[in-house]
Design an enzyme around this catalytic site. Structure first.
Site, PDB file in Angstrom:
ATOM      1  N   HIS A 270      34.885  52.944  55.295  1.00  0.00           N
ATOM      2  CA  HIS A 270      35.280  53.208  53.902  1.00  0.00           C
ATOM      3  C   HIS A 270      36.801  53.269  53.791  1.00  0.00           C
ATOM      4  O   HIS A 270      37.390  52.773  52.836  1.00  0.00           O
ATOM      5  CB  HIS A 270      34.723  54.554  53.431  1.00  0.00           C
TER       6      HIS A 270
ATOM      7  N   HIS B 118      31.497  54.731  60.413  1.00  0.00           N
ATOM      8  CA  HIS B 118      31.081  54.368  59.059  1.00  0.00           C
ATOM      9  C   HIS B 118      32.137  54.859  58.051  1.00  0.00           C
ATOM     10  O   HIS B 118      32.564  54.103  57.174  1.00  0.00           O
ATOM     11  CB  HIS B 118      29.702  55.001  58.786  1.00  0.00           C
ATOM     12  N   GLU B 119      32.579  56.109  58.224  1.00  0.00           N
ATOM     13  CA  GLU B 119      33.590  56.656  57.306  1.00  0.00           C
ATOM     14  C   GLU B 119      34.912  55.913  57.454  1.00  0.00           C
ATOM     15  O   GLU B 119      35.595  55.647  56.469  1.00  0.00           O
ATOM     16  CB  GLU B 119      33.806  58.155  57.563  1.00  0.00           C
TER      17      GLU B 119
ATOM     18  N   GLU C 243      28.237  50.882  50.877  1.00  0.00           N
ATOM     19  CA  GLU C 243      27.698  51.665  51.991  1.00  0.00           C
ATOM     20  C   GLU C 243      27.188  50.740  53.094  1.00  0.00           C
ATOM     21  O   GLU C 243      27.340  51.021  54.279  1.00  0.00           O
ATOM     22  CB  GLU C 243      26.574  52.591  51.515  1.00  0.00           C
TER      23      GLU C 243
HETATM   24 ZN   LIG Z   1      29.324  56.035  53.319  1.00  0.00          ZN
END
Ligand SMILES: [Zn+2]
Length: 369
Positions: free
Chosen positions: A214, A210-211, A290
Protein backbone atom coordinates in the site's frame (compact mmCIF):
# COMPACT_ATOMS: atom_id res chain seq x y z
CA UNK A 1 -31.01 4.76 9.13
CA UNK A 2 -32.41 5.61 5.69
CA UNK A 3 -35.85 4.43 6.80
CA UNK A 4 -35.72 6.52 10.00
CA UNK A 5 -34.66 9.62 8.05
CA UNK A 6 -37.55 9.14 5.58
CA UNK A 7 -39.97 9.17 8.54
CA UNK A 8 -38.30 12.26 10.06
CA UNK A 9 -38.55 14.13 6.75
CA UNK A 10 -42.22 13.18 6.33
CA UNK A 11 -42.94 14.24 9.93
CA UNK A 12 -41.54 17.68 8.99
CA UNK A 13 -38.83 17.48 11.64
CA UNK A 14 -36.67 19.82 9.53
CA UNK A 15 -39.14 22.65 9.84
CA UNK A 16 -39.54 22.07 13.61
CA UNK A 17 -35.79 22.24 14.16
CA UNK A 18 -35.43 25.27 11.87
CA UNK A 19 -38.17 27.03 13.91
CA UNK A 20 -36.34 26.40 17.18
CA UNK A 21 -33.14 27.78 15.61
CA UNK A 22 -34.98 30.82 14.21
CA UNK A 23 -36.43 31.61 17.63
CA UNK A 24 -32.93 31.82 19.09
CA UNK A 25 -31.29 33.90 16.37
CA UNK A 26 -32.24 35.66 13.15
CA UNK A 27 -28.81 35.12 11.60
CA UNK A 28 -28.63 32.11 9.30
CA UNK A 29 -25.17 30.96 10.36
CA UNK A 30 -26.04 31.18 14.08
CA UNK A 31 -29.18 29.17 13.39
CA UNK A 32 -26.87 26.59 11.85
CA UNK A 33 -25.01 26.26 15.14
CA UNK A 34 -28.32 25.05 16.64
CA UNK A 35 -29.82 23.07 13.75
CA UNK A 36 -26.65 21.26 12.60
CA UNK A 37 -25.68 19.77 16.01
CA UNK A 38 -29.32 18.78 16.67
CA UNK A 39 -29.42 16.82 13.41
CA UNK A 40 -26.01 15.25 14.03
CA UNK A 41 -27.13 14.15 17.51
CA UNK A 42 -30.26 12.60 15.98
CA UNK A 43 -28.03 10.67 13.55
CA UNK A 44 -25.77 9.47 16.39
CA UNK A 45 -28.81 8.39 18.40
CA UNK A 46 -30.17 6.47 15.39
CA UNK A 47 -26.85 4.66 14.94
CA UNK A 48 -26.40 3.90 18.64
CA UNK A 49 -28.52 0.72 18.95
CA UNK A 50 -26.63 -0.99 16.12
CA UNK A 51 -23.28 0.07 17.63
CA UNK A 52 -24.24 -1.27 21.08
CA UNK A 53 -25.47 -4.52 19.58
CA UNK A 54 -22.26 -4.81 17.52
CA UNK A 55 -20.13 -4.43 20.63
CA UNK A 56 -22.25 -6.97 22.54
CA UNK A 57 -21.77 -9.50 19.75
CA UNK A 58 -17.99 -8.77 19.60
CA UNK A 59 -17.73 -9.31 23.36
CA UNK A 60 -19.83 -12.46 23.21
CA UNK A 61 -17.58 -14.02 20.55
CA UNK A 62 -14.35 -12.77 22.09
CA UNK A 63 -13.44 -10.43 19.21
CA UNK A 64 -13.44 -7.55 21.66
CA UNK A 65 -12.31 -7.49 25.26
CA UNK A 66 -13.08 -3.83 25.82
CA UNK A 67 -15.24 -3.11 28.88
CA UNK A 68 -18.37 -1.04 28.50
CA UNK A 69 -17.00 2.01 30.33
CA UNK A 70 -14.04 2.60 27.96
CA UNK A 71 -16.33 1.65 25.05
CA UNK A 72 -18.72 4.47 25.99
CA UNK A 73 -15.76 6.83 26.42
CA UNK A 74 -14.65 5.99 22.86
CA UNK A 75 -18.21 6.48 21.63
CA UNK A 76 -18.39 9.88 23.32
CA UNK A 77 -15.07 10.94 21.78
CA UNK A 78 -16.08 9.90 18.29
CA UNK A 79 -19.48 11.58 18.67
CA UNK A 80 -17.72 14.82 19.67
CA UNK A 81 -15.45 14.55 16.64
CA UNK A 82 -18.46 13.97 14.37
CA UNK A 83 -20.16 16.99 15.92
CA UNK A 84 -17.17 19.29 15.40
CA UNK A 85 -16.47 18.19 11.81
CA UNK A 86 -20.16 17.85 10.91
CA UNK A 87 -21.12 21.31 12.22
CA UNK A 88 -18.18 22.82 10.33
CA UNK A 89 -19.19 21.03 7.10
CA UNK A 90 -22.90 21.89 7.37
CA UNK A 91 -22.43 25.57 8.26
CA UNK A 92 -19.98 26.02 5.35
CA UNK A 93 -22.31 24.11 3.01
CA UNK A 94 -25.39 26.19 3.89
CA UNK A 95 -23.42 29.44 3.63
CA UNK A 96 -22.39 28.38 0.11
CA UNK A 97 -25.99 27.41 -0.72
CA UNK A 98 -27.19 30.89 0.32
CA UNK A 99 -24.50 32.67 -1.69
CA UNK A 100 -24.50 30.51 -4.79
CA UNK A 101 -27.81 28.66 -5.26
CA UNK A 102 -26.69 27.17 -8.60
CA UNK A 103 -23.01 26.36 -8.01
CA UNK A 104 -22.82 25.46 -4.31
CA UNK A 105 -22.11 21.81 -5.13
CA UNK A 106 -18.91 22.87 -6.95
CA UNK A 107 -17.79 25.37 -4.26
CA UNK A 108 -18.44 22.83 -1.52
CA UNK A 109 -16.35 20.28 -3.42
CA UNK A 110 -13.51 22.82 -3.68
CA UNK A 111 -13.81 23.24 0.12
CA UNK A 112 -14.05 19.51 0.88
CA UNK A 113 -11.05 18.19 -1.06
CA UNK A 114 -8.31 20.10 0.81
CA UNK A 115 -10.08 19.38 4.13
CA UNK A 116 -10.08 15.64 3.38
CA UNK A 117 -6.38 15.78 2.42
CA UNK A 118 -5.62 17.73 5.61
CA UNK A 119 -7.57 15.23 7.74
CA UNK A 120 -5.73 12.31 6.11
CA UNK A 121 -2.47 14.01 7.03
CA UNK A 122 -3.58 14.86 10.57
CA UNK A 123 -5.43 11.63 11.46
CA UNK A 124 -2.41 9.63 12.70
CA UNK A 125 -1.07 12.65 14.59
CA UNK A 126 -4.22 14.02 16.24
CA UNK A 127 -7.22 11.69 15.86
CA UNK A 128 -5.85 8.13 16.19
CA UNK A 129 -4.01 8.84 19.50
CA UNK A 130 -7.39 9.77 21.03
CA UNK A 131 -8.41 6.11 20.79
CA UNK A 132 -5.20 4.06 20.99
CA UNK A 133 -1.63 4.29 22.10
CA UNK A 134 1.17 4.17 19.50
CA UNK A 135 4.86 3.65 20.07
CA UNK A 136 7.76 3.08 17.68
CA UNK A 137 7.98 -0.67 17.10
CA UNK A 138 11.76 -0.45 17.48
CA UNK A 139 11.34 0.46 21.18
CA UNK A 140 9.90 -2.93 22.09
CA UNK A 141 10.78 -5.25 19.17
CA UNK A 142 14.12 -4.21 17.67
CA UNK A 143 14.70 -7.73 16.29
CA UNK A 144 11.40 -7.63 14.42
CA UNK A 145 12.20 -4.16 13.03
CA UNK A 146 15.46 -5.62 11.66
CA UNK A 147 13.48 -8.29 9.79
CA UNK A 148 10.99 -5.72 8.51
CA UNK A 149 13.87 -3.56 7.32
CA UNK A 150 14.96 -6.54 5.19
CA UNK A 151 11.52 -6.57 3.58
CA UNK A 152 11.75 -2.82 3.02
CA UNK A 153 15.22 -3.14 1.51
CA UNK A 154 14.00 -5.90 -0.82
CA UNK A 155 11.34 -3.46 -2.04
CA UNK A 156 14.08 -0.92 -2.71
CA UNK A 157 12.66 1.17 0.09
CA UNK A 158 14.10 3.01 2.97
CA UNK A 159 11.26 3.20 5.47
CA UNK A 160 12.86 4.79 8.54
CA UNK A 161 12.28 2.63 11.64
CA UNK A 162 10.49 5.55 13.29
CA UNK A 163 7.76 5.26 10.65
CA UNK A 164 6.80 1.80 11.88
CA UNK A 165 4.49 1.91 14.90
CA UNK A 166 3.07 -0.60 17.30
CA UNK A 167 -0.54 -0.05 18.40
CA UNK A 168 -1.71 -1.40 21.75
CA UNK A 169 -4.79 -3.06 20.26
CA UNK A 170 -4.67 -5.90 22.78
CA UNK A 171 -6.32 -3.63 25.38
CA UNK A 172 -9.50 -3.80 23.29
CA UNK A 173 -9.37 -6.50 20.64
CA UNK A 174 -8.06 -9.98 19.92
CA UNK A 175 -7.80 -9.95 16.09
CA UNK A 176 -4.61 -9.25 14.14
CA UNK A 177 -4.28 -6.24 11.89
CA UNK A 178 -1.86 -3.79 10.32
CA UNK A 179 -2.42 -0.72 8.19
CA UNK A 180 -0.84 2.21 6.38
CA UNK A 181 -2.03 5.70 7.24
CA UNK A 182 -1.15 9.37 6.90
CA UNK A 183 0.24 11.39 4.05
CA UNK A 184 3.66 12.86 3.34
CA UNK A 185 5.44 13.60 6.61
CA UNK A 186 2.81 11.71 8.64
CA UNK A 187 2.80 8.58 6.43
CA UNK A 188 3.43 5.42 8.51
CA UNK A 189 2.91 1.71 8.90
CA UNK A 190 1.04 0.57 12.01
CA UNK A 191 1.09 -3.00 13.33
CA UNK A 192 -1.41 -4.08 16.00
CA UNK A 193 0.37 -5.73 18.93
CA UNK A 194 -2.17 -8.59 18.69
CA UNK A 195 -0.59 -9.54 15.34
CA UNK A 196 2.61 -10.46 17.17
CA UNK A 197 0.66 -12.98 19.29
CA UNK A 198 -1.44 -14.46 16.50
CA UNK A 199 1.05 -14.78 13.63
CA UNK A 200 4.40 -16.52 13.23
CA UNK A 201 7.45 -14.51 12.06
CA UNK A 202 7.09 -15.37 8.32
CA UNK A 203 3.36 -14.51 8.50
CA UNK A 204 4.14 -11.17 10.13
CA UNK A 205 6.60 -10.47 7.30
CA UNK A 206 3.84 -11.11 4.76
CA UNK A 207 1.31 -8.97 6.67
CA UNK A 208 3.89 -6.21 6.79
CA UNK A 209 4.79 -6.77 3.11
CA UNK A 210 1.12 -6.29 2.17
CA UNK A 211 1.10 -2.96 4.04
CA UNK A 212 4.39 -1.98 2.42
CA UNK A 213 2.62 -2.63 -0.89
CA UNK A 214 0.00 0.00 0.00
CA UNK A 215 2.85 2.34 0.98
CA UNK A 216 4.97 1.79 -2.15
CA UNK A 217 2.10 1.66 -4.63
CA UNK A 218 0.73 5.01 -3.37
CA UNK A 219 -2.63 3.59 -2.48
CA UNK A 220 -3.52 6.48 -0.15
CA UNK A 221 -3.13 9.24 -2.79
CA UNK A 222 -4.92 6.97 -5.31
CA UNK A 223 -7.76 6.44 -2.84
CA UNK A 224 -7.99 10.18 -2.20
CA UNK A 225 -8.19 10.91 -5.93
CA UNK A 226 -10.87 8.24 -6.34
CA UNK A 227 -12.94 9.74 -3.49
CA UNK A 228 -12.52 13.27 -4.83
CA UNK A 229 -14.01 12.25 -8.19
CA UNK A 230 -16.80 10.34 -6.44
CA UNK A 231 -17.61 13.29 -4.18
CA UNK A 232 -17.88 15.71 -7.10
CA UNK A 233 -20.40 13.42 -8.77
CA UNK A 234 -22.31 12.84 -5.51
CA UNK A 235 -22.54 16.57 -4.75
CA UNK A 236 -23.90 17.30 -8.22
CA UNK A 237 -26.51 14.55 -7.92
CA UNK A 238 -27.48 15.83 -4.45
CA UNK A 239 -27.78 19.37 -5.88
CA UNK A 240 -30.15 18.24 -8.66
CA UNK A 241 -32.23 16.06 -6.33
CA UNK A 242 -32.49 18.76 -3.63
CA UNK A 243 -33.69 21.28 -6.22
CA UNK A 244 -36.27 18.92 -7.64
CA UNK A 245 -37.56 17.52 -4.34
CA UNK A 246 -37.84 20.88 -2.59
CA UNK A 247 -39.81 22.37 -5.48
CA UNK A 248 -42.15 19.36 -5.77
CA UNK A 249 -42.47 18.19 -2.14
CA UNK A 250 -41.32 21.26 -0.22
CA UNK A 251 -44.83 22.25 0.72
CA UNK A 252 -45.92 18.91 2.15
CA UNK A 253 -42.60 18.41 3.99
CA UNK A 254 -42.55 22.09 5.10
CA UNK A 255 -39.16 22.77 3.51
CA UNK A 256 -39.19 26.40 2.37
CA UNK A 257 -35.91 26.49 0.43
CA UNK A 258 -32.89 24.31 -0.38
CA UNK A 259 -30.66 26.82 1.43
CA UNK A 260 -32.91 27.01 4.53
CA UNK A 261 -32.20 24.98 7.67
CA UNK A 262 -35.53 23.17 7.23
CA UNK A 263 -33.91 21.14 4.41
CA UNK A 264 -31.15 19.54 6.53
CA UNK A 265 -33.04 16.29 7.19
CA UNK A 266 -33.69 15.80 3.49
CA UNK A 267 -30.05 16.56 2.70
CA UNK A 268 -28.86 13.97 5.24
CA UNK A 269 -31.34 11.45 3.85
CA UNK A 270 -29.99 11.96 0.30
CA UNK A 271 -26.43 11.71 1.64
CA UNK A 272 -27.17 8.34 3.28
CA UNK A 273 -28.89 6.99 0.17
CA UNK A 274 -26.01 8.14 -2.06
CA UNK A 275 -23.35 6.68 0.21
CA UNK A 276 -25.26 3.38 0.37
CA UNK A 277 -25.42 3.29 -3.44
CA UNK A 278 -21.75 4.27 -3.75
CA UNK A 279 -20.60 1.47 -1.44
CA UNK A 280 -20.22 -1.24 -4.12
CA UNK A 281 -18.23 1.13 -6.36
CA UNK A 282 -15.91 2.19 -3.54
CA UNK A 283 -15.54 -1.40 -2.33
CA UNK A 284 -14.77 -2.73 -5.82
CA UNK A 285 -11.99 -0.14 -6.06
CA UNK A 286 -10.78 -1.07 -2.57
CA UNK A 287 -10.77 -4.83 -3.33
CA UNK A 288 -8.65 -4.18 -6.45
CA UNK A 289 -6.13 -2.21 -4.40
CA UNK A 290 -6.09 -4.87 -1.66
CA UNK A 291 -5.45 -7.56 -4.25
CA UNK A 292 -2.48 -5.60 -5.63
CA UNK A 293 -1.11 -5.28 -2.10
CA UNK A 294 -1.52 -9.07 -1.63
CA UNK A 295 0.45 -9.73 -4.81
CA UNK A 296 3.13 -7.26 -3.75
CA UNK A 297 3.29 -8.75 -0.24
CA UNK A 298 3.70 -12.28 -1.53
CA UNK A 299 6.38 -11.18 -4.02
CA UNK A 300 8.35 -9.06 -1.58
CA UNK A 301 8.88 -11.90 0.91
CA UNK A 302 10.31 -14.16 -1.81
CA UNK A 303 13.76 -15.20 -0.64
CA UNK A 304 13.13 -13.91 2.90
CA UNK A 305 10.85 -16.74 4.06
CA UNK A 306 11.22 -20.43 3.13
CA UNK A 307 7.87 -20.79 1.32
CA UNK A 308 6.08 -17.52 0.40
CA UNK A 309 3.04 -19.37 -0.98
CA UNK A 310 2.40 -21.39 2.18
CA UNK A 311 3.22 -18.42 4.41
CA UNK A 312 0.69 -16.20 2.65
CA UNK A 313 -2.05 -18.82 2.79
CA UNK A 314 -1.34 -19.46 6.49
CA UNK A 315 -1.38 -15.74 7.26
CA UNK A 316 -4.87 -15.40 5.69
CA UNK A 317 -6.08 -18.46 7.56
CA UNK A 318 -4.84 -17.37 10.98
CA UNK A 319 -6.34 -13.90 10.47
CA UNK A 320 -9.64 -15.39 9.37
CA UNK A 321 -9.67 -17.66 12.42
CA UNK A 322 -9.15 -14.90 14.96
CA UNK A 323 -11.63 -12.59 13.18
CA UNK A 324 -14.17 -15.43 12.75
CA UNK A 325 -14.55 -14.56 9.05
CA UNK A 326 -17.34 -16.15 7.08
CA UNK A 327 -15.44 -18.62 4.87
CA UNK A 328 -18.12 -18.58 2.16
CA UNK A 329 -19.71 -15.13 2.11
CA UNK A 330 -22.70 -14.53 -0.10
CA UNK A 331 -21.39 -13.20 -3.46
CA UNK A 332 -23.74 -10.25 -3.47
CA UNK A 333 -22.94 -9.25 0.13
CA UNK A 334 -19.26 -9.51 -0.76
CA UNK A 335 -19.72 -7.34 -3.87
CA UNK A 336 -21.65 -4.66 -1.98
CA UNK A 337 -19.94 -4.49 1.40
CA UNK A 338 -16.48 -6.15 1.38
CA UNK A 339 -13.53 -3.75 1.28
CA UNK A 340 -11.16 -6.73 0.94
CA UNK A 341 -11.64 -9.85 -1.20
CA UNK A 342 -12.99 -12.71 0.93
CA UNK A 343 -10.37 -14.72 2.80
CA UNK A 344 -11.23 -17.74 0.65
CA UNK A 345 -10.50 -15.81 -2.55
CA UNK A 346 -7.27 -14.36 -1.18
CA UNK A 347 -6.03 -17.73 0.04
CA UNK A 348 -7.04 -19.44 -3.23
CA UNK A 349 -5.12 -16.88 -5.25
CA UNK A 350 -2.05 -17.09 -3.01
CA UNK A 351 -2.04 -20.89 -3.12
CA UNK A 352 -1.75 -20.81 -6.92
CA UNK A 353 0.52 -17.81 -7.27
CA UNK A 354 4.16 -18.60 -7.84
CA UNK A 355 5.61 -16.12 -10.33
CA UNK A 356 9.13 -17.53 -9.86
CA UNK A 357 8.13 -20.72 -11.68
CA UNK A 358 9.56 -21.01 -15.20
CA UNK A 359 7.48 -19.05 -17.72
CA UNK A 360 5.84 -16.88 -15.04
CA UNK A 361 6.65 -13.27 -14.27
CA UNK A 362 6.39 -11.37 -10.97
CA UNK A 363 4.42 -8.14 -11.25
CA UNK A 364 6.47 -5.87 -9.01
CA UNK A 365 9.92 -7.48 -8.95
CA UNK A 366 12.56 -8.69 -11.37
CA UNK A 367 13.08 -12.41 -11.48
CA UNK A 368 16.82 -12.17 -10.99
CA UNK A 369 16.17 -10.83 -7.47
ZN1 LIG B 1 -4.57 -3.86 2.83
Amino acid sequence: MIFALVILVRLRTGSAIAKIAARISSRAWLQGLIAAPLWLLILSALELPAAVLGHRVSLRYGLSIENWLPWWADWLKSTCLTLILGVLALTVLYALMRHSPRRWWLWFWIFTVPVVVLLTFAAPLIIDPLFNHFSPLADTNPALVDRLEQVAARGGLNIPPNRIFLMDASRKATGANAYVTGLGASKRIVVWDTTLHVESMPEILFTYGHEQGHYVLDHIPKGLTFSAVGLLLAYWIAFRLMQRLVSSQGESWRIDAVAGWSSTGLLLLLASILSFLAAPVANTFSRAIEHDADVYGQEVIHGLVPDPKATTVRSFCSDAMVWLDDPHPNRFVEFWTYSHPSTEERAQFAAHYDPWLPGQKPRFFKKAD
